[in-house]
Design an enzyme around this catalytic site. Structure first.
Site, PDB file in Angstrom:
ATOM      1  N   HIS A 227       0.804  -1.230   0.000  1.00 39.48           N
ATOM      2  CA  HIS A 227       0.000   0.000   0.000  1.00 39.48           C
ATOM      3  C   HIS A 227       0.831   1.272   0.000  1.00 39.48           C
ATOM      4  CE1 HIS A 227      -4.460   1.066   1.124  1.00 39.48           C
ATOM      5  NE2 HIS A 227      -4.042   1.675   0.037  1.00 39.48           N
TER       6      HIS A 227
ATOM      7  N   ASP B 182      -9.613  -0.210   4.298  1.00 36.08           N
ATOM      8  CA  ASP B 182      -8.450  -0.876   4.878  1.00 36.08           C
ATOM      9  C   ASP B 182      -8.761  -1.322   6.295  1.00 36.08           C
ATOM     10  OD1 ASP B 182      -5.738  -1.591   5.533  1.00 36.08           O
ATOM     11  OD2 ASP B 182      -5.003  -0.027   4.197  1.00 36.08           O
TER      12      ASP B 182
ATOM     13  N   HIS C  79      -6.336  -1.263   8.294  1.00 34.14           N
ATOM     14  CA  HIS C  79      -5.329  -0.455   8.988  1.00 34.14           C
ATOM     15  C   HIS C  79      -5.422   1.002   8.568  1.00 34.14           C
ATOM     16  CE1 HIS C  79      -3.819  -4.602   8.325  1.00 34.14           C
ATOM     17  NE2 HIS C  79      -3.459  -4.509   9.588  1.00 34.14           N
TER      18      HIS C  79
ATOM     19  N   ASP D 296      -2.775   3.152   8.317  1.00 32.74           N
ATOM     20  CA  ASP D 296      -1.623   3.531   7.483  1.00 32.74           C
ATOM     21  C   ASP D 296      -1.243   4.998   7.671  1.00 32.74           C
ATOM     22  OD1 ASP D 296      -1.757   0.953   6.540  1.00 32.74           O
ATOM     23  OD2 ASP D 296      -2.647   1.469   4.608  1.00 32.74           O
TER      24      ASP D 296
ATOM     25  N   HIS E  35       4.549   0.617   4.249  1.00 31.46           N
ATOM     26  CA  HIS E  35       3.144   0.450   3.844  1.00 31.46           C
ATOM     27  C   HIS E  35       2.177   0.810   4.968  1.00 31.46           C
ATOM     28  CE1 HIS E  35       2.450  -4.113   5.067  1.00 31.46           C
ATOM     29  NE2 HIS E  35       3.054  -3.435   6.010  1.00 31.46           N
TER      30      HIS E  35
ATOM     31  N   ASP F 202      -7.314  -1.695   0.042  1.00 34.54           N
ATOM     32  CA  ASP F 202      -6.446  -2.772   0.508  1.00 34.54           C
ATOM     33  C   ASP F 202      -7.312  -4.015   0.635  1.00 34.54           C
ATOM     34  OD1 ASP F 202      -5.007  -4.588   2.195  1.00 34.54           O
ATOM     35  OD2 ASP F 202      -3.832  -2.920   2.998  1.00 34.54           O
TER      36      ASP F 202
ATOM     37  N   ASP G  47      -7.180  -6.419   2.448  1.00 31.63           N
ATOM     38  CA  ASP G  47      -7.447  -6.876   3.815  1.00 31.63           C
ATOM     39  C   ASP G  47      -8.667  -6.187   4.437  1.00 31.63           C
ATOM     40  OD1 ASP G  47      -6.700  -4.417   5.049  1.00 31.63           O
ATOM     41  OD2 ASP G  47      -4.683  -5.096   5.478  1.00 31.63           O
TER      42      ASP G  47
ATOM     43  N   GLU H 130      -2.140  -5.044  -2.029  1.00 33.30           N
ATOM     44  CA  GLU H 130      -1.850  -6.022  -0.970  1.00 33.30           C
ATOM     45  C   GLU H 130      -2.396  -7.426  -1.262  1.00 33.30           C
ATOM     46  OE1 GLU H 130       0.133  -5.587   1.597  1.00 33.30           O
ATOM     47  OE2 GLU H 130       0.357  -3.412   1.794  1.00 33.30           O
TER      48      GLU H 130
END
Length: 305
Positions: A101, A128, A130, A132, A145, A232, A234, A277
């Site tokens: 990412h 996402d 996360h 980031d 990332h 992303d 995830d 990702e």
């Protein structure tokens, strides 16, 4: 009223894992092409040009320390920014497939640069698990990332924060997170301090994806010339998308993810999209790349009926 109907898409691969500690996401572009992402978009009546991959240095050519790789990442990001901007100037929608990412520091910077040329700002939706939003000063891992949002907001290392022609590339009031469920304490403090609108998995659970997306689209289109979508993989629960760089249990369902993409298409506000990702090493028979290809198709207008 924004209207960015897509007649042409430019596919740009970024086989980079320099921003991550776990190997494998550099194979993401190949996995997405194997899943026939270009053909999925063409079936919607949209022209697709695949311009290949951005050149990424091998890990053997860069420093071993994660933070030591910022220089190499910034060069890749600058090249990606130029390619992304060129596509938008030619009325094509860049679809950037990665790759970790950290590449989005470049793709979003490219979109922001073209918007600045038009006297406008870009909205950013960050799907996402996360946030980031660490910087080289706050990071616990050193992995870049985990830092792209911070740099797009003008914080952190100048080599990453000043890729766009406008600084910061994105204004806080034009950014929305969707799907957060795994944050460092420093990231929580930064989000609260800056007043960033962040929809966590609890928000999605309580309010539903439709309500969350309606508010999110209002925020990212208010005072902007269009929206950059950075997804992303995830974001989706790893039971359905196991082949991702940093899986976290408790993500959105496949149907919720499709609804989010369908609402984005309905808005006609999308200028560019990242799909990042994807890690084939952790995948099962390329299922995650195929799932991601289906999501891309929904973002570009595929309908159930």
């Amino acid at each position: 009223m924004l209207s960015h109907a897509h007649n042409a898409v430019r596919l740009i691969g970024v086989p980079m894992d320099l921003g991550a500690s776990r190997r494998g996401v550099d194979m993401g572009p190949s996995a997405m092409r194997l899943a026939a992402v270009a053909e999925a978009i063409r079936r919607l009546g949209i022209a697709v040009t695949d311009e290949g991959n951005v050149q990424v240095p091998d890990r053997s050519e860069v420093p071993e320390s994660p933070l030591g790789r910022i220089g190499a990442i910034s060069l890749v990001a600058a090249e990606l920014a130029a390619r992304t901007a060129n596509a938008i100037r030619h009325r094509e929608c860049p679809l950037v497939i990665g790759g970790d990412h950290s590449l989005s520091v470049g793709s979003v910077a490219g979109t922001a640069t073209v918007m600045a040329e038009r006297g406008q700002r870009v909205g950013l939706i960050w799907f996402d698990a996360h946030a980031d939003i660490n910087t080289p000063e706050t990071t616990l891992t050193g992995n870049v990332h985990g830092m792209p949002v911070a740099h797009l907001l003008g914080m952190g290392d100048e080599r990453l924060a000043r890729i766009a022609s406008v600084h910061p590339a994105v204004l806080v009031e034009h950014l929305v997170y969707i799907g957060l469920r795994d944050l460092d304490e420093a990231e929580k403090q930064t989000i609260a301090r800056l007043g960033i609108r962040a929809f966590t998995m609890r928000d999605i659970d309580e309010r539903g994806m439709r309500d969350v997306m309606d508010e999110a689209m209002h925020i990212v289109t208010h005072g902007t010339g269009g929206v950059h979508v950075s997804l992303d993989a995830d974001f989706i629960d790893p039971r359905e998308a196991p082949g991702v760089g940093t899986p976290v249990r408790g993500g959105v369902s496949l149907r919720e993810a499709h609804l989010a993409m369908e609402i984005i298409n309905d808005s006609r506000a999308m200028l560019a999209m990242d799909l990042v990702e994807i890690n084939p090493i952790l995948d099962r028979a390329n299922a995650t790349a195929e799932l991601a290809t289906d999501l891309v198709a929904s973002a570009f207008g595929r309908r159930i009926l």
